[in-house]
Design a protein around this motif. Structure first.
Motif, PDB file in Angstrom:
ATOM      1  N   SER A 261       0.832  -1.214   0.000  1.00 52.09           N
ATOM      2  CA  SER A 261       0.000   0.000   0.000  1.00 52.09           C
ATOM      3  C   SER A 261       0.860   1.256   0.000  1.00 52.09           C
ATOM      4  O   SER A 261       0.644   2.184  -0.789  1.00 52.09           O
ATOM      5  N   ASN A 262       1.825   1.303   0.900  1.00 54.28           N
ATOM      6  CA  ASN A 262       2.624   2.517   1.048  1.00 54.28           C
ATOM      7  C   ASN A 262       3.534   2.751  -0.150  1.00 54.28           C
ATOM      8  O   ASN A 262       3.768   3.894  -0.554  1.00 54.28           O
ATOM      9  N   TYR A 263       4.073   1.675  -0.714  1.00 59.36           N
ATOM     10  CA  TYR A 263       4.863   1.816  -1.935  1.00 59.36           C
ATOM     11  C   TYR A 263       3.981   2.279  -3.095  1.00 59.36           C
ATOM     12  O   TYR A 263       4.404   3.078  -3.935  1.00 59.36           O
ATOM     13  N   ALA A 264       2.767   1.763  -3.154  1.00 57.70           N
ATOM     14  CA  ALA A 264       1.855   2.142  -4.232  1.00 57.70           C
ATOM     15  C   ALA A 264       1.533   3.633  -4.171  1.00 57.70           C
ATOM     16  O   ALA A 264       1.494   4.320  -5.211  1.00 57.70           O
ATOM     17  N   VAL A 265       1.286   4.159  -2.973  1.00 55.42           N
ATOM     18  CA  VAL A 265       1.048   5.591  -2.830  1.00 55.42           C
ATOM     19  C   VAL A 265       2.247   6.388  -3.332  1.00 55.42           C
ATOM     20  O   VAL A 265       2.105   7.420  -4.003  1.00 55.42           O
ATOM     21  N   SER A 266       3.426   5.879  -3.040  1.00 54.02           N
ATOM     22  CA  SER A 266       4.646   6.612  -3.379  1.00 54.02           C
ATOM     23  C   SER A 266       5.001   6.522  -4.859  1.00 54.02           C
ATOM     24  O   SER A 266       5.811   7.320  -5.348  1.00 54.02           O
TER      25      SER A 266
END
Length: 552
Positions: A261-266
């Motif tokens: 999730s956090n990588y996808a946001v970034s």
């Protein structure tokens, strides 16, 4: 016909279809309770052990059912005891109507016995509140409270009624409740610009919040995500709004978000936030949040737009209606490279815990999920238990995960579980709790036992204030100040003392048997799962760090 103010209150509740209320009586509310006595076959009252937990029960009832939860209290300390429950509902946009007794109008402002300015106290934490000093406006005030609680962005409303008003007579005529209309305020031009951004995006990503659940938009979200082939993460309040078993689901986002999730946001080029408010626990370091992305924000509340994160396009209105428009008009996407990257992150960075033969809380939650066929309603307290419950239970539908997200109220989950079970008697309801929180609300065992409400407390008992200790361990040099709970009670004996079933579990091979025994018992049950004091709720992003800098 002429009725007393107290009778008018009860009749207005009946107009609204209210069948259950939660509360605690007192002097200023005696007329209301006397009128309720005469209608006890139509409206059932649940007497809790403490007013705060009556407000949490009303909140849990509302979240599980989608209806308005109702709580009664008296004046003074009775009213102030529900302030935390009202603030909890306010932060999480839950429709609750609180009706409080107040001293007679001739004693207002004179520091009378059990007098407090509850409308003044709750003004910042209600959508609206009222003090009723005239019996002739009472009925319309109660009706207006229900309308406000449900319209737009839902939330709590308080109605404070002076005691003499509840005894006075006025004309009453039954009225049908107003229908709550779902509106779209976004212009056609704004919607077209959003569609253009979505169609041109190569790496779209959806952040789904509690607004998806409030607007009953889960099916539309699934259709939208599948049409544009976008990965979907949820905020804590959004858990259940998108099925956790769906291949496009990436888990939580933010401080306790998955790497996927956090990588996808970034890495996304378009972030679509739906019914989410960009809280600090999601965005962390603002200038490093979604650095490569255009942002579309869909929300019913214009006050949330650009409050925490600057957006490129805002679509204001009911989420369900806006998603219907988008589903009909956006182009179907494949995004093969983007989706393969997401799947790779999910594969390489799964949520995990040690496989060492010890009793781990993550395993407990996994087994609860499996043995309830992923179909139970889960409430939580606040802390590590809350994160483990959000991460390791496989939620399939909205209103299945009930937790205090915005306020983070320890002691919330057990009262909420009681309210949720009353709202949904057809579902298994389990409060996944920490021992610190359960100490705050264990008196409600008396409520559950008296009314034979078969909720289960899955107590993840590490003998410490787990989340605070975790922060002390990671960020405060292991200075464990006031977080060790080396004191009674024995929770199994406590359950027995209240007339509930108590079970203790100390090893993994006892887990399934204990859960099955609780499910088959048909009575309030506390399972004391004894876990290590240094268990961690991971992953975690250090406070103030970018969300792709993760400790796991």
């Amino acid at each position: 016909m002429k009725l007393t103010g107290a009778e008018i209150i009860i009749e207005c509740l009946k107009e609204q279809g209210v069948k259950e209320v939660f509360g605690y009586p007192g002097g200023a509310a005696l007329n209301i309770y006397d009128a309720l006595y005469k209608h006890q076959n139509e409206i059932k009252h649940y007497l809790t052990s403490h007013e705060q937990h009556a407000s949490h029960a009303a909140d849990g009832y509302a979240r599980a059912s989608g209806k308005v939860g109702v709580v009664f209290t008296t004046s003074g300390p009775g009213a102030t005891n529900i302030v935390t429950g009202i603030a909890t509902a306010y932060m999480d946009s839950v429709p609750v109507v609180a009706i409080t007794g107040q001293v007679p109008t001739n004693l207002l402002g004179k520091d009378s016995f059990q007098e407090v300015d509850i409308t003044g106290i709750t003004m910042p934490i209600t959508k609206h509140n009222f003090i009723v000093k005239d019996v002739n406006v009472l009925a319309d005030t109660i009706r207006r409270a229900f309308e406000i609680a449900q319209s737009g962005r839902p939330g709590p409303v308080l109605v404070d009624v002076c005691k003499d008003v509840t005894a006075q007579y006025a004309e009453y005529e039954r009225k049908e409740p107003k229908k709550i209309r779902k509106k779209v305020f976004a212009t056609q031009e704004e919607i077209e610009k959003a569609i253009e951004l979505i169609n041109s995006s190569q790496r779209p990503f959806i952040c789904s919040g509690g607004g998806v659940i409030s607007s009953e938009a889960s099916e539309e979200l699934i259709q939208f995500a599948e049409k544009i082939n976008a990965p979907v993460a949820t905020t804590l309040m959004g858990v259940g709004g998108f099925p956790s078993t769906h291949p496009n689901y990436t888990g939580l986002v933010g401080m306790h978000g998955s790497r996927a999730s956090n990588y996808a946001v970034s890495h996304c080029d378009l972030l679509i936030a739906i019914g989410a408010r960009f809280s600090d626990r999601v965005i962390s370091k603002v200038d490093r949040f979604a650095p490569n992305a255009k942002i579309i924000h869909i929300d019913i509340d214009p006050a949330e737009i650009d409050k925490n994160v600057s957006t490129d396009i805002a679509l204001i209105g009911d989420v369900k209606q806006i998603l219907k428009i988008l589903v009909e008009n956006v182009q179907k996407k494949t995004n093969t490279d983007w989706i393969e990257m997401i799947y790779e992150w999910k594969k390489n960075y799964p949520l995990s815990y040690p496989q060492d033969g010890k009793l781990h809380p993550q395993y407990v939650v996994e087994r609860i999920s499996a043995l309830t066929n992923n179909d139970a309603i889960i409430t939580t307290e606040v802390g590590q238990n809350q994160i483990w419950a959000a991460q390791f239970y496989k939620y399939q539908r909205p209103r299945q995960f009930i937790s205090s997200g915005g306020l983070g109220t320890m002691g919330y989950g057990f009262g909420a579980a009681i309210g949720a079970k009353i709202a949904r008697p057809d579902k298994v309801v389990i409060d996944i709790a920490g021992d610190g929180s359960f100490r705050m609300n264990c008196g409600e065992l008396a409520t559950a036992v008296h009314y034979n409400i078969p909720v289960i407390v899955a107590l993840l008992n590490n003998g410490v204030l787990g989340m605070v200790r975790q922060w002390q361990d990671l960020f405060y040099g292991k200075r464990f100040s006031q977080t060790t709970l080396d004191r009674p009670p024995d929770f199994v004996k406590l359950a027995d003392a209240y007339g509930a079933l108590g079970i203790r579990v100390t090893s993994p091979d006892e887990v399934d048997g204990a859960i099955l025994k609780a499910l088959e018992a048909g009575r309030p049950t506390v399972i004391d799962f004894v876990i290590d004091k240094d268990e961690k709720a991971l992953p975690i992003v250090p406070p103030g760090a970018p969300i792709d800098e993760i400790i796991d």
